[in-house]
Design a protein around this motif. Structure first.
Motif, PDB file in Angstrom:
ATOM      1  N   TRP A 110     -55.390   8.383  49.142  1.00 25.22           N
ATOM      2  CA  TRP A 110     -55.588   7.004  49.589  1.00 25.22           C
ATOM      3  C   TRP A 110     -54.552   6.071  48.962  1.00 25.22           C
ATOM      4  O   TRP A 110     -53.994   5.210  49.647  1.00 25.22           O
ATOM      5  CB  TRP A 110     -56.998   6.534  49.223  1.00 25.22           C
ATOM      6  N   ILE A 111     -54.288   6.247  47.667  1.00 25.68           N
ATOM      7  CA  ILE A 111     -53.294   5.424  46.981  1.00 25.68           C
ATOM      8  C   ILE A 111     -51.906   5.631  47.589  1.00 25.68           C
ATOM      9  O   ILE A 111     -51.186   4.665  47.888  1.00 25.68           O
ATOM     10  CB  ILE A 111     -53.264   5.745  45.472  1.00 25.68           C
ATOM     11  N   ILE A 112     -51.534   6.897  47.793  1.00 27.75           N
ATOM     12  CA  ILE A 112     -50.217   7.214  48.373  1.00 27.75           C
ATOM     13  C   ILE A 112     -50.099   6.650  49.780  1.00 27.75           C
ATOM     14  O   ILE A 112     -49.073   6.057  50.149  1.00 27.75           O
ATOM     15  CB  ILE A 112     -49.989   8.740  48.392  1.00 27.75           C
ATOM     16  N   ALA A 113     -51.150   6.825  50.584  1.00 20.59           N
ATOM     17  CA  ALA A 113     -51.128   6.322  51.964  1.00 20.59           C
ATOM     18  C   ALA A 113     -51.067   4.801  52.003  1.00 20.59           C
ATOM     19  O   ALA A 113     -50.422   4.218  52.884  1.00 20.59           O
ATOM     20  CB  ALA A 113     -52.355   6.826  52.719  1.00 20.59           C
ATOM     21  N   SER A 114     -51.740   4.146  51.063  1.00 24.97           N
ATOM     22  CA  SER A 114     -51.717   2.679  51.002  1.00 24.97           C
ATOM     23  C   SER A 114     -50.302   2.184  50.732  1.00 24.97           C
ATOM     24  O   SER A 114     -49.831   1.216  51.352  1.00 24.97           O
ATOM     25  CB  SER A 114     -52.667   2.173  49.906  1.00 24.97           C
ATOM     26  N   SER A 173     -48.211   0.419  53.601  1.00 22.51           N
ATOM     27  CA  SER A 173     -48.343  -0.995  53.214  1.00 22.51           C
ATOM     28  C   SER A 173     -49.634  -1.598  53.766  1.00 22.51           C
ATOM     29  O   SER A 173     -49.654  -2.738  54.259  1.00 22.51           O
ATOM     30  CB  SER A 173     -47.125  -1.796  53.717  1.00 22.51           C
ATOM     31  N   SER A 174     -50.704  -0.825  53.711  1.00 21.69           N
ATOM     32  CA  SER A 174     -52.008  -1.273  54.206  1.00 21.69           C
ATOM     33  C   SER A 174     -53.089  -0.420  53.558  1.00 21.69           C
ATOM     34  O   SER A 174     -52.794   0.439  52.722  1.00 21.69           O
ATOM     35  CB  SER A 174     -52.069  -1.149  55.731  1.00 21.69           C
ATOM     36  N   ASN A 175     -54.329  -0.648  53.947  1.00 21.65           N
ATOM     37  CA  ASN A 175     -55.431   0.175  53.446  1.00 21.65           C
ATOM     38  C   ASN A 175     -55.169   1.643  53.808  1.00 21.65           C
ATOM     39  O   ASN A 175     -54.954   1.974  54.969  1.00 21.65           O
ATOM     40  CB  ASN A 175     -56.748  -0.295  54.068  1.00 21.65           C
ATOM     41  N   GLY A 176     -55.169   2.523  52.811  1.00 23.73           N
ATOM     42  CA  GLY A 176     -54.862   3.931  53.053  1.00 23.73           C
ATOM     43  C   GLY A 176     -55.925   4.698  53.796  1.00 23.73           C
ATOM     44  O   GLY A 176     -55.717   5.870  54.157  1.00 23.73           O
ATOM     45  N   ILE A 193     -63.740   8.360  59.176  1.00 29.15           N
ATOM     46  CA  ILE A 193     -62.913   7.962  58.036  1.00 29.15           C
ATOM     47  C   ILE A 193     -61.880   9.047  57.760  1.00 29.15           C
ATOM     48  O   ILE A 193     -62.227  10.207  57.536  1.00 29.15           O
ATOM     49  CB  ILE A 193     -63.768   7.752  56.767  1.00 29.15           C
ATOM     50  N   LYS A 194     -60.608   8.662  57.770  1.00 30.81           N
ATOM     51  CA  LYS A 194     -59.527   9.600  57.491  1.00 30.81           C
ATOM     52  C   LYS A 194     -58.480   8.909  56.614  1.00 30.81           C
ATOM     53  O   LYS A 194     -58.501   7.692  56.454  1.00 30.81           O
ATOM     54  CB  LYS A 194     -58.887  10.084  58.798  1.00 30.81           C
ATOM     55  N   ILE A 195     -57.575   9.694  56.072  1.00 29.42           N
ATOM     56  CA  ILE A 195     -56.443   9.119  55.355  1.00 29.42           C
ATOM     57  C   ILE A 195     -55.437   8.634  56.392  1.00 29.42           C
ATOM     58  O   ILE A 195     -55.118   9.345  57.346  1.00 29.42           O
ATOM     59  CB  ILE A 195     -55.778  10.166  54.429  1.00 29.42           C
ATOM     60  N   LYS A 196     -54.939   7.435  56.236  1.00 29.82           N
ATOM     61  CA  LYS A 196     -54.013   6.868  57.215  1.00 29.82           C
ATOM     62  C   LYS A 196     -52.673   7.600  57.167  1.00 29.82           C
ATOM     63  O   LYS A 196     -52.087   7.792  56.104  1.00 29.82           O
ATOM     64  CB  LYS A 196     -53.803   5.372  56.953  1.00 29.82           C
ATOM     65  N   THR A 197     -52.193   8.018  58.334  1.00 31.37           N
ATOM     66  CA  THR A 197     -50.934   8.760  58.409  1.00 31.37           C
ATOM     67  C   THR A 197     -49.930   8.105  59.352  1.00 31.37           C
ATOM     68  O   THR A 197     -48.827   8.610  59.527  1.00 31.37           O
ATOM     69  CB  THR A 197     -51.194  10.197  58.913  1.00 31.37           C
ATOM     70  N   MET A 198     -50.314   6.976  59.954  1.00 30.89           N
ATOM     71  CA  MET A 198     -49.464   6.349  60.958  1.00 30.89           C
ATOM     72  C   MET A 198     -49.293   4.859  60.693  1.00 30.89           C
ATOM     73  O   MET A 198     -50.121   4.240  60.025  1.00 30.89           O
ATOM     74  CB  MET A 198     -50.060   6.563  62.362  1.00 30.89           C
ATOM     75  N   ILE A 199     -48.235   4.319  61.231  1.00 29.82           N
ATOM     76  CA  ILE A 199     -47.976   2.885  61.166  1.00 29.82           C
ATOM     77  C   ILE A 199     -47.808   2.364  62.586  1.00 29.82           C
ATOM     78  O   ILE A 199     -47.608   3.139  63.525  1.00 29.82           O
ATOM     79  CB  ILE A 199     -46.703   2.576  60.346  1.00 29.82           C
ATOM     80  N   SER A 200     -47.893   1.073  62.747  1.00 25.88           N
ATOM     81  CA  SER A 200     -47.708   0.474  64.071  1.00 25.88           C
ATOM     82  C   SER A 200     -46.223   0.457  64.431  1.00 25.88           C
ATOM     83  O   SER A 200     -45.374   0.157  63.595  1.00 25.88           O
ATOM     84  CB  SER A 200     -48.249  -0.959  64.088  1.00 25.88           C
ATOM     85  N   VAL A 201     -45.932   0.797  65.668  1.00 31.12           N
ATOM     86  CA  VAL A 201     -44.569   0.769  66.176  1.00 31.12           C
ATOM     87  C   VAL A 201     -44.553  -0.097  67.428  1.00 31.12           C
ATOM     88  O   VAL A 201     -45.277   0.174  68.391  1.00 31.12           O
ATOM     89  CB  VAL A 201     -44.052   2.186  66.512  1.00 31.12           C
TER      90      VAL A 201
END
Length: 206
Positions: free
Chosen positions: A40-44, A48-51, A68-76
């Motif tokens: 979660w820390i690494i993904a955050s 640059s958002s909640n992991g 609930i999952k670990i975030k792996t994507m960003i908005s494009v």
């Protein structure tokens, strides 16, 4: 044709399955809690958002819940699709590692404890797919969606498969989704705890 009310577990089977889920999801959180926090820390930092990634999915009896999952994507900008391929520009490099190692799936242990999910079962889909289920197909909604399962194992390289298609969304809707429904119906009608253990073992080993 299989009758709708036959495509479900009996009370004894449901009790065994739920008891297994509660005990081992609790142990899983105790054992992997540190890894979830670290991811979660690494993904955050990476996004640059909640992991944690939260999204509405269709669960037991069609009830919506937030996975609930670990975030792996960003908005494009200009890219918006509910289907994810291995070439998806929204996936970060660290996110790709989390997806390949399945670390991004670990927070779903909390969904299992809450009763939203099970260790093994049909993968929870976003709203829209379940609405198209007809007749006996709706039997897959009689079971809690799972972190893994026979359909998940068969399509463990689904993102790579979709990347090879000229139209990933149509291929998913017309080929992969119907096949997953058949596999999951068969899974429910032939359920046993021993098979669940095999699916979990294959998921971990591979």
């Amino acid at each position: 044709m299989v009758l709708i009310d036959m495509v479900k577990l009996n009370e004894r089977q449901a009790f065994i399955k739920r008891s297994f889920d509660i005990i081992f999801s609790f142990l899983g959180l105790l054992f992997f809690g540190w890894l979830i926090l670290f991811a979660w820390i690494i993904a955050s930092l990476d996004t640059s958002s909640n992991g944690f990634f939260l999204q509405w999915r269709v669960g037991l009896n069609g009830k919506l819940f937030r996975v609930i999952k670990i975030k792996t994507m960003i908005s494009v900008s200009g890219f918006d699709s509910s289907v994810t391929t291995s070439k998806d520009p929204r996936i970060t490099k660290i996110g790709m590692f989390f997806r390949k190692t399945k670390v991004d799936e670990l927070p779903q242990l909390w969904n299992v404890i809450l009763g939203d999910m099970s260790f093994v079962g049909p993968r929870p889909d976003v709203p829209g797919f379940a609405d198209k289920l007809t007749d006996n197909q709706r039997g897959i909604l009689s079971l809690r969606p799972g972190i893994t399962g026979p359909a998940t194992l068969k399509y463990r390289n689904e993102e790579e498969l979709l990347a090879q298609s000229d139209n990933p969304e149509e291929f998913n809707k017309n080929v992969i989704w119907p096949d997953k429904v058949k596999i999951n119906l068969s899974y429910i009608m032939t359920w046993s705890l021993s098979k669940d253990l095999i699916y979990i073992f294959k998921t971990v080993v591979k």
